[in-house]
Design a protein around this motif. Structure first.
Motif, PDB file in Angstrom:
ATOM      1  N   GLU A 214       0.733  -1.171  -0.009  1.00 16.56           N
ATOM      2  CA  GLU A 214      -0.190  -0.073  -0.079  1.00 16.56           C
ATOM      3  C   GLU A 214       0.871   1.293   0.151  1.00 16.56           C
ATOM      4  N   LEU A 215       2.089   1.105   0.562  1.00 18.01           N
ATOM      5  CA  LEU A 215       2.994   2.405   0.599  1.00 18.01           C
ATOM      6  C   LEU A 215       3.601   2.504  -0.929  1.00 18.01           C
ATOM      7  N   ALA A 216       3.630   1.651  -1.244  1.00 14.39           N
ATOM      8  CA  ALA A 216       4.357   1.621  -2.919  1.00 14.39           C
ATOM      9  C   ALA A 216       3.230   2.072  -3.915  1.00 14.39           C
ATOM     10  N   ARG A 217       1.843   1.580  -3.651  1.00 11.98           N
ATOM     11  CA  ARG A 217       0.827   1.891  -4.257  1.00 11.98           C
ATOM     12  C   ARG A 217       0.565   3.686  -4.218  1.00 11.98           C
ATOM     13  N   ALA A 218       0.436   4.137  -2.985  1.00 15.19           N
ATOM     14  CA  ALA A 218       0.177   5.385  -2.511  1.00 15.19           C
ATOM     15  C   ALA A 218       1.380   6.244  -3.092  1.00 15.19           C
ATOM     16  N   ILE A 219       2.861   5.889  -3.135  1.00 17.19           N
ATOM     17  CA  ILE A 219       4.028   6.595  -3.642  1.00 17.19           C
ATOM     18  C   ILE A 219       3.775   6.661  -5.230  1.00 17.19           C
ATOM     19  N   LEU A 220       3.474   5.718  -5.758  1.00 18.38           N
ATOM     20  CA  LEU A 220       3.275   5.509  -7.400  1.00 18.38           C
ATOM     21  C   LEU A 220       2.220   6.544  -7.909  1.00 18.38           C
TER      22      LEU A 220
ATOM     23  N   THR B 229       2.857   9.740 -10.047  1.00 18.70           N
ATOM     24  CA  THR B 229       2.588   9.792 -11.345  1.00 18.70           C
ATOM     25  C   THR B 229       1.257  10.553 -11.454  1.00 18.70           C
ATOM     26  N   GLY B 230       0.377  10.725 -10.320  1.00 16.59           N
ATOM     27  CA  GLY B 230      -0.888  11.228 -10.754  1.00 16.59           C
ATOM     28  C   GLY B 230      -1.994  10.323 -11.314  1.00 16.59           C
ATOM     29  N   ASN B 231      -1.524   8.839 -11.383  1.00 16.87           N
ATOM     30  CA  ASN B 231      -2.251   8.000 -12.171  1.00 16.87           C
ATOM     31  C   ASN B 231      -2.599   6.711 -11.289  1.00 16.87           C
ATOM     32  N   GLU B 232      -3.690   6.328 -10.863  1.00 17.48           N
ATOM     33  CA  GLU B 232      -3.948   5.230  -9.967  1.00 17.48           C
ATOM     34  C   GLU B 232      -3.963   3.828 -10.711  1.00 17.48           C
ATOM     35  N   ALA B 233      -4.186   3.935 -11.974  1.00 18.10           N
ATOM     36  CA  ALA B 233      -3.971   2.650 -12.834  1.00 18.10           C
ATOM     37  C   ALA B 233      -2.674   2.254 -12.916  1.00 18.10           C
TER      38      ALA B 233
ATOM     39  N   GLU C 241      14.062   8.479   2.822  1.00 13.03           N
ATOM     40  CA  GLU C 241      13.825   9.456   2.042  1.00 13.03           C
ATOM     41  C   GLU C 241      13.770   8.986   0.647  1.00 13.03           C
ATOM     42  N   LEU C 242      12.803   9.255  -0.294  1.00 13.79           N
ATOM     43  CA  LEU C 242      12.842   8.722  -1.509  1.00 13.79           C
ATOM     44  C   LEU C 242      12.397   9.804  -2.423  1.00 13.79           C
ATOM     45  N   ASP C 243      13.240  10.113  -3.323  1.00 10.35           N
ATOM     46  CA  ASP C 243      13.009  11.403  -4.362  1.00 10.35           C
ATOM     47  C   ASP C 243      11.928  10.750  -5.284  1.00 10.35           C
ATOM     48  N   ARG C 244      11.084  11.779  -5.733  1.00  9.55           N
ATOM     49  CA  ARG C 244       9.928  11.618  -6.919  1.00  9.55           C
ATOM     50  C   ARG C 244      10.709  11.080  -8.011  1.00  9.55           C
ATOM     51  N   ALA C 245      11.598  11.716  -8.350  1.00  8.38           N
ATOM     52  CA  ALA C 245      12.764  11.588  -9.642  1.00  8.38           C
ATOM     53  C   ALA C 245      13.047  10.126  -9.726  1.00  8.38           C
ATOM     54  N   ASP C 246      13.500   9.825  -8.505  1.00  9.04           N
ATOM     55  CA  ASP C 246      14.395   8.368  -8.563  1.00  9.04           C
ATOM     56  C   ASP C 246      12.873   7.228  -8.804  1.00  9.04           C
ATOM     57  N   VAL C 247      11.710   7.690  -8.160  1.00  8.61           N
ATOM     58  CA  VAL C 247      10.520   6.674  -8.389  1.00  8.61           C
ATOM     59  C   VAL C 247      10.285   6.726  -9.905  1.00  8.61           C
ATOM     60  N   LEU C 248      10.336   7.975 -10.461  1.00 14.13           N
ATOM     61  CA  LEU C 248      10.045   7.894 -11.774  1.00 14.13           C
ATOM     62  C   LEU C 248      10.922   7.250 -12.799  1.00 14.13           C
ATOM     63  N   ALA C 249      12.243   7.403 -12.324  1.00 13.58           N
ATOM     64  CA  ALA C 249      13.270   6.624 -12.978  1.00 13.58           C
ATOM     65  C   ALA C 249      13.100   5.379 -12.880  1.00 13.58           C
ATOM     66  N   TRP C 250      12.747   4.619 -11.780  1.00 12.15           N
ATOM     67  CA  TRP C 250      12.594   3.225 -11.610  1.00 12.15           C
ATOM     68  C   TRP C 250      11.416   2.718 -12.392  1.00 12.15           C
TER      69      TRP C 250
END
Length: 115
Positions: A54-60, A64-68, A91-100
């Motif tokens: 659920e943490l991963a889902r909430a961060i994504l 991304t602004g996209n629940e799908a 601490e996790l940067d949004r840019a790192d999440v989007l790069a992953w």
């Protein structure tokens, strides 16, 4: 795929009162909102399971602004990133999440797909 806008950091804190995840954006801090269908007591990290997923889902969803997209990739993010975060906090940067996400969601090269 998606580009990071602004400086957004996800901050997990484990303290006497439990585990909390904040979204810090340009000096402003707000709580990360859960977005799944299941009501959970809180988020978890440094482990696998429902609260970590659920943490991963909430961060994504936030990044991304996209629940799908969040639903599609939350399990993979849980195993690849969330399960390995230090239990004391992160601490996790949004840019790192989007790069992953870009690396995971990228289409396979034609030579690999044909094999």
């Amino acid at each position: 795929m998606l580009e990071a806008t602004g400086n957004v950091t996800y901050v997990g804190v484990a303290d006497w009162w439990g585990r909390h995840v904040w979204v810090e954006c340009d000096g402003t801090r707000s709580a990360l909102h859960a977005c799944g269908d299941d009501l959970i007591a809180g988020f978890a990290w440094g482990t696998r399971g429902i609260a970590a997923r659920e943490l991963a889902r909430a961060i994504l969803a936030d990044a991304t602004g996209n629940e799908a997209i969040a639903e599609r990739y939350c399990r993979e993010l849980t195993h690849a990133v969330v399960a390995g975060l230090p239990r004391t906090g992160f601490e996790l940067d949004r840019a790192d999440v989007l790069a992953w996400l870009d690396a995971v969601a990228a289409p396979l090269p034609a030579a690999v797909a044909a094999a």
